[in-house]
Design a protein around this motif. Sequence first.
Motif, short mmCIF file in Angstrom:
data_model
loop_
_atom_site.label_atom_id
_atom_site.label_comp_id
_atom_site.label_asym_id
_atom_site.label_seq_id
_atom_site.Cartn_x
_atom_site.Cartn_y
_atom_site.Cartn_z
N GLU A 26 0.83 -1.21 0.00
CA GLU A 26 0.00 0.00 0.00
C GLU A 26 0.86 1.25 0.00
OE1 GLU A 26 -2.26 0.94 3.58
OE2 GLU A 26 -3.91 1.62 2.34
N VAL A 63 -5.20 -1.31 -2.18
CA VAL A 63 -4.33 -1.94 -3.19
C VAL A 63 -5.20 -2.68 -4.20
CG1 VAL A 63 -2.40 -2.29 -1.60
CG2 VAL A 63 -4.13 -4.07 -1.82
N TYR A 64 -4.59 -3.13 -5.27
CA TYR A 64 -5.28 -4.02 -6.21
C TYR A 64 -5.14 -5.45 -5.74
CZ TYR A 64 -6.03 -0.52 -9.83
OH TYR A 64 -6.46 0.56 -10.53
N ASN A 109 0.43 -2.37 -5.69
CA ASN A 109 0.31 -0.95 -5.33
C ASN A 109 -0.42 -0.21 -6.45
OD1 ASN A 109 1.87 1.89 -5.87
ND2 ASN A 109 1.51 1.52 -3.70
N ARG A 110 -1.22 0.79 -6.07
CA ARG A 110 -2.05 1.47 -7.06
C ARG A 110 -1.24 2.18 -8.13
NH1 ARG A 110 -6.90 4.82 -4.57
NH2 ARG A 110 -7.32 5.09 -6.77
N ALA A 111 -0.18 2.86 -7.73
CA ALA A 111 0.61 3.59 -8.73
C ALA A 111 1.46 2.62 -9.55
CB ALA A 111 1.48 4.64 -8.06
N LEU A 138 2.10 2.34 -13.48
CA LEU A 138 3.38 2.75 -14.06
C LEU A 138 4.25 1.55 -14.45
CD1 LEU A 138 4.00 5.70 -11.58
CD2 LEU A 138 3.25 5.89 -13.96
N ARG A 165 -3.27 10.51 8.13
CA ARG A 165 -3.45 11.00 6.77
C ARG A 165 -4.15 12.36 6.76
NH1 ARG A 165 -5.34 5.90 3.15
NH2 ARG A 165 -3.41 4.74 3.39
N PHE A 191 4.22 10.71 -15.95
CA PHE A 191 2.93 10.49 -15.32
C PHE A 191 2.04 9.76 -16.31
CE2 PHE A 191 3.00 14.70 -17.21
CZ PHE A 191 1.88 14.70 -18.02
N GLN A 192 0.96 9.20 -15.79
CA GLN A 192 0.09 8.45 -16.66
C GLN A 192 -1.36 8.70 -16.29
OE1 GLN A 192 -0.16 4.14 -16.61
NE2 GLN A 192 -1.81 4.63 -18.01
N SER A 198 -5.08 7.25 -16.68
CA SER A 198 -5.89 6.09 -17.05
C SER A 198 -7.32 6.56 -17.27
CB SER A 198 -5.88 5.04 -15.95
OG SER A 198 -4.57 4.60 -15.74
N ARG A 233 -11.12 -2.35 -6.34
CA ARG A 233 -9.96 -2.90 -7.06
C ARG A 233 -9.68 -4.34 -6.65
NH1 ARG A 233 -9.42 2.42 -6.65
NH2 ARG A 233 -8.99 2.34 -4.44
N LEU A 280 -12.14 1.01 -14.82
CA LEU A 280 -12.03 2.12 -13.88
C LEU A 280 -13.40 2.58 -13.39
CD1 LEU A 280 -9.63 3.85 -12.84
CD2 LEU A 280 -10.25 5.54 -14.56
N GLU A 299 -7.97 8.91 -13.92
CA GLU A 299 -7.12 9.06 -12.74
C GLU A 299 -5.71 9.34 -13.21
OE1 GLU A 299 -7.42 5.36 -10.61
OE2 GLU A 299 -9.22 6.00 -9.53
N TYR A 350 -1.60 9.24 -12.33
CA TYR A 350 -0.56 8.69 -11.47
C TYR A 350 0.79 9.25 -11.86
CZ TYR A 350 -3.94 5.28 -9.89
OH TYR A 350 -5.04 4.70 -9.33
N THR A 351 1.62 9.56 -10.86
CA THR A 351 3.00 9.95 -11.17
C THR A 351 3.92 9.05 -10.38
OG1 THR A 351 3.30 11.41 -9.31
CG2 THR A 351 2.35 12.39 -11.28
N GLU A 352 5.19 9.03 -10.77
CA GLU A 352 6.18 8.28 -10.00
C GLU A 352 6.34 8.91 -8.63
OE1 GLU A 352 9.86 8.06 -12.05
OE2 GLU A 352 9.59 5.93 -12.40
N VAL A 392 4.45 8.66 -5.91
CA VAL A 392 3.27 8.77 -5.05
C VAL A 392 2.42 7.53 -5.26
CG1 VAL A 392 1.40 10.26 -4.29
CG2 VAL A 392 3.27 11.22 -5.57
N ASN A 393 1.92 7.00 -4.15
CA ASN A 393 1.24 5.71 -4.24
C ASN A 393 -0.24 5.79 -4.52
OD1 ASN A 393 3.73 4.68 -3.46
ND2 ASN A 393 3.23 5.23 -1.37
N PHE A 394 -0.77 7.00 -4.53
CA PHE A 394 -2.18 7.17 -4.80
C PHE A 394 -2.31 8.12 -5.98
CE2 PHE A 394 -1.71 6.25 -0.28
CZ PHE A 394 -2.53 5.15 -0.19
N PRO A 395 -3.47 8.17 -6.60
CA PRO A 395 -3.61 9.10 -7.73
C PRO A 395 -3.33 10.53 -7.27
CG PRO A 395 -5.57 7.71 -7.49
CD PRO A 395 -4.69 7.42 -6.33
#
Lengths: 209, 396
Positions: free
Chosen positions: A63, A84-85, A185-187, A191, B121, B160-161, B163, B194, B270, B283, B285-287, B289-292
């Motif tokens: 996560e 997470v997925y 992990n989501r990202a 990626l 958070r 970044f991507q 989706s 997910r 999605l 959504e 995503y960038t490198e 960061v773990n969330f959008p």
Amino acid sequence: MNEVLTMAMPKGRIFEEALELLRQAGYSLPEEFEESRKLIIDLEAEKLRFILAKPMDVATYVEQGVADIGIAGKDVLLEEEPDVYELLDLKISHCYLAVAGVPGSRINEAAPKIATKYPNVASHYFREQGEQVEIIKLNGSIELAPLIGLAERIVDIVSTGQTLKENGLIEFERIAEVTSRLIANRASYRLKERRISEMVQRLSKVINK
Amino acid sequence: MVLSMPFMFEKPLGMRDSLPLLYERKKAVRLSVSSEFEAWGYQFIETPALEYYETIGEASSIQNQQMFKLLDQQGDTVVLRPDMTAPIARVAASKLLKQQVPARIAYSANVYRAQQKEGGRAAEFEQIGIENIGDGTISADSEVISLLISSLKKAGFNKFQISIGHIGFIQQLMLDILGREDRVSLLSNYLIERNYVGYRDHINSLALANIDKQRLIDILALKGKENILEKASALLENNRGTDKLNELAQLLQQLKEYGTEQYVSLDLTLMNTISYYSGLVFEVYTEGVNFPVGNGGRYNSLLKKFGRDTPATGFALRVDRLIEAMGPLREKAEIECVIFTPERKQEALVFVNERRAAGDRMVMQDLNGVTDLDSFTKNYSEVHYFIGAPGKDETP
């Protein structure tokens, strides 16, 4: 495409089963590596890095993104509810979560107590039943609780039922089936999509054999 | 009651201070992104932090337990705005759309969402985004997505991507197979969470023909570039849903015209918890960061809640996550310092004024006002001394 994929693996029995599965899926993994005590293992040839973690922590690593993917028990996913997925049921380390206790015993209506390593799962389950219970969190030897009067029921993992039996306990209800899951992990799932999908494909071929 | 007292420096759960270096980075991100919004003709507005629960709270489709609710002096329930899209829809319906349709609106504001898990958070965070209200064409969608891409580039991001999915398509397909809305929402939940394992297991537990089970399972493979549209089309049994796929095809075509197609990929699985999305959703995503870091989409039914049935599309970026993606903060601000003693203050002033006029950031500090000179000066990128006898610089 050629970047390293970091995989969080649970230490212990599941690790060996997971390794076997990866080998069947065509990943060339060294033989000796079960005995290794290292916590980080790099497999240059496969562009894989394993992080060996406590089974309960795998979902957290994934996560938080320090691992791209991981292998976690469904019990952990139900308890931690990580963001997470959940990609694949690896169908290894099969067991289930159950409510158990001393045969013939009843839940104390005045002060119902449940001992467990899975407070979230237990609380959710009993709330769903409309029961108001006190959850007592333990870190191990859960079977002790009903025997020494700490709680009337326990919520725990059961694989063969042997431990319950040896302690004179019986299972009352099943809560959920548990197997190991491949999570992402989501990202990373976005990626490093190609590498992760490739692993999902290779593994699902082996699982459904 | 001693135990329930907060610690002296404690803040409510999820609330954070921004100290100077963090503040400056936030400001820089806000500035580069907002200048791009403005270059595309979007205009910024502000709305209040407090809104009525019955209107904005309901419309925002943020989960009830995530909202900060309080009672105002009249006894009405108000919320700290949990998102910006709903307030802007309110303003658009009541004012903006009476002047101009479509309306192009931008905002940068803090929103408030209580976090269920992991108390630390952020519960207050800044969103910067735009809404394009009143235009139902794909041109509006491609503009919004391309603006998103160009603002990220402006802020210095390259990897970044985005989706892109289509809520309308997947819901239509599921409804055709499952026949009932409640079944669709049950199955959709697995995609929202997910949880692909649960999704497959649920399908296998349904009383459906194998071919229909397979169609539902094949949805999971609808990820990639343009070529998946053909696969998606093959899953449809009648023409319902084809129009949605055409929208996606048109969108990709238009993104090519913008030259932004390399940043996007399709993912028809999605879905998210924000129930006002009705069509294209995405959504970002960038490198690192773990969330959008951002998300958006088309919400054609939200404005109806405010009495105006108008299509709309937009996106929001999370400033805190963009900043996380940029890595550690720099150690010093780009500020120079002049230490003076009173007899040379005039000289120091001339120097400082000249530099300030040239746009440099200059601090002036009387030597007698500092007790620990080293710890004071180490926070500045450069230090100048105007001390001692007039006319010569001296380093202590």
